[in-house]
Design a protein around this motif. Structure first.
Motif, PDB file in Angstrom:
ATOM      1  N   ALA A  20      -3.456   3.487  -2.567  1.00  8.27           N
ATOM      2  CA  ALA A  20      -3.651   2.384  -3.516  1.00  8.27           C
ATOM      3  C   ALA A  20      -2.556   1.353  -3.327  1.00  8.27           C
ATOM      4  N   ASP A  21      -2.750   0.194  -3.943  1.00  9.33           N
ATOM      5  CA  ASP A  21      -1.708  -0.830  -3.860  1.00  9.33           C
ATOM      6  C   ASP A  21      -0.496  -0.454  -4.699  1.00  9.33           C
ATOM      7  N   LYS A  27      -7.850   2.341  -2.693  1.00  6.63           N
ATOM      8  CA  LYS A  27      -8.553   2.006  -1.462  1.00  6.63           C
ATOM      9  C   LYS A  27      -9.193   3.226  -0.786  1.00  6.63           C
ATOM     10  N   HIS A  28      -8.649   4.390  -1.064  1.00  9.30           N
ATOM     11  CA  HIS A  28      -9.160   5.606  -0.416  1.00  9.30           C
ATOM     12  C   HIS A  28      -8.849   6.794  -1.304  1.00  9.30           C
ATOM     13  N   GLU A  54       0.842  -1.191   0.000  1.00 10.00           N
ATOM     14  CA  GLU A  54       0.000   0.000   0.000  1.00 10.00           C
ATOM     15  C   GLU A  54       0.881   1.245   0.000  1.00 10.00           C
ATOM     16  N   LEU A  68     -12.462   4.436  -6.636  1.00 10.73           N
ATOM     17  CA  LEU A  68     -12.265   3.314  -5.729  1.00 10.73           C
ATOM     18  C   LEU A  68     -12.393   1.970  -6.445  1.00 10.73           C
ATOM     19  N   LYS A 112     -10.619  -1.810  -8.066  1.00  9.50           N
ATOM     20  CA  LYS A 112      -9.613  -2.317  -9.006  1.00  9.50           C
ATOM     21  C   LYS A 112     -10.025  -1.944 -10.417  1.00  9.50           C
ATOM     22  N   THR A 131      -5.480  -0.840  -7.610  1.00 11.92           N
ATOM     23  CA  THR A 131      -6.622  -0.897  -6.698  1.00 11.92           C
ATOM     24  C   THR A 131      -6.553   0.290  -5.749  1.00 11.92           C
TER      25      THR A 131
END
Length: 251
Positions: free
Chosen positions: A188-189, A171-172, A109, A148, A150, A169
C-alpha cells in the motif's frame, strides 16, 4: 551538510519496535548509538515508518545529516557500522540524496509479509506464527480483493493514534503457500498502526470459520475496530520493501 539514506534490516525480537523510547531498547536507539560512535557527533535518524515490538524488517530506510566530508569512504563506513551494530541489525546500503529527501514522507509504497506455519518448528520461533488448522486460502484470497483500492481503513487501526487520515490505497493483497506454510503479502502507499495484523486476523476469521468473503467489505464500511478480527501476534510480521521515486530497488 549532506543527507544520506541508510538501508537497514533487523530481527525485531529483542526490541520494543523501531522508535526510540524512554524505558525500552529500540532499533533506532541502537542504530543512533553506533552512528554516533563512528561519526563522533549526535546523530538524529528518521525512519520510513515505525514497526511495533517484535516486528521484523527486511528493508527499512532511514535518513540522517552529516557534514559533507564526514563519510569519505562508504564501504569502509558500512563495514565499521556493521561491526558496531548488534548481530540482529544490519546496514546494507548508504546513499547520498538531496537535502530535502525524507525517509518517511517520500516513500510511495510499502510492503509487508505475514508468515504462518502449522507444524512445530524450533527454527521458526519468533519468526512465524504457528496455528493448528489450515484455513480456506481460496476464500481468503477472494476476501482480500475487497481490500484493494483507496479506502478508509480505520476499522483496522489501533485506537487513539494521531494520524491526519485513515485513507490508504492498497495495491496488492494475496495469500501464498510457501515451504513452511502460508504467507500473506500486502502492498500500500501507507499503513495505519496495527493495520496489517488486524487485516490478517480478519481474513483468518473468514478462512477458518467459513464466513462470506464479503464480510471484510462490511467490516471496512463499518469503520469500527470492534467489527474486525483480533490482531495476530507481531512476530510473524515483516516489513519487506519500501519504495522511493529516486532510489533504485536493486541492491
Amino acid at each position: 551538510m549532506q543527507r544520506f539514506f541508510l538501508e537497514i534490516a533487523y530481527d525485531g525480537t529483542a526490541y520494543h519496535g523501531w522508535q526510540v523510547q524512554d524505558n525500552a531498547v529500540s532499533v533506532q536507539q541502537r542504530l543512533n548509538e553506533a552512528l554516533q560512535k563512528i561519526l563522533r557527533n549526535a546523530i538524529e535518524t528518521v525512519g520510513a515508518g515505525r514497526t511495533d515490538t517484535g516486528v521484523h524488517a527486511k528493508q527499512l530506510y532511514v535518513h540522517f545529516d552529516v557534514p559533507q566530508d564526514a563519510i569519505p569512504d562508504r564501504n569502509r563506513f558500512l563495514h565499521a557500522l556493521n561491526a558496531l551494530l548488534p548481530y540482529d541489525i544490519a546496514a546494507h546500503r548508504l546513499l547520498d540524496v538531496d537535502t530535502t529527501a525524507h525517509a518517511r514522507f517520500d516513500a510511495t509504497e510499502r510492503s509487508y509479509a505475514y508468515h504462518i506455519h502449522f507444524n512445530k518448528d524450533p527454527f521458526l520461533i519468533h519468526k512465524s506464527w504457528q496455528i493448528r488448522d489450515m484455513p480456506d486460502i481460496t476464500l481468503m484470497n477472494t476476501a482480500a480483493k475487497y481490500l484493494l483500492g483507496k479506502q478508509d481503513f480505520g476499522c483496522f487501526s489501533k485506537s487513539n493514534t494521531q494520524v491526519f487520515t485513515n485513507i490508504c490505497t492498497v495495491k496488492h493483497a494475496e495469500w501464498k503457500i510457501d515451504q513452511n506454510g502460508l504467507v500473506f503479502h500486502i502492498t500500500a502507499d501507507r499503513f495505519l498502526r496495527n493495520m496489517v495484523r488486524a487485516i490478517v486476523g480478519t481474513l483468518l476469521d473468514i478462512g477458518l470459520k467459513g464466513k462470506p468473503a464479503t464480510t471484510i467489505r462490511e467490516v471496512i464500511q463499518s469503520k469500527d475496530r470492534a467489527k474486525a478480527g483480533t490482531s495476530v501476534p507481531a512476530h510473524g510480521l515483516y516489513l519487506t520493501k519500501v519504495v522511493y521515486p529516486y532510489i533504485s530497488t536493486a541492491s
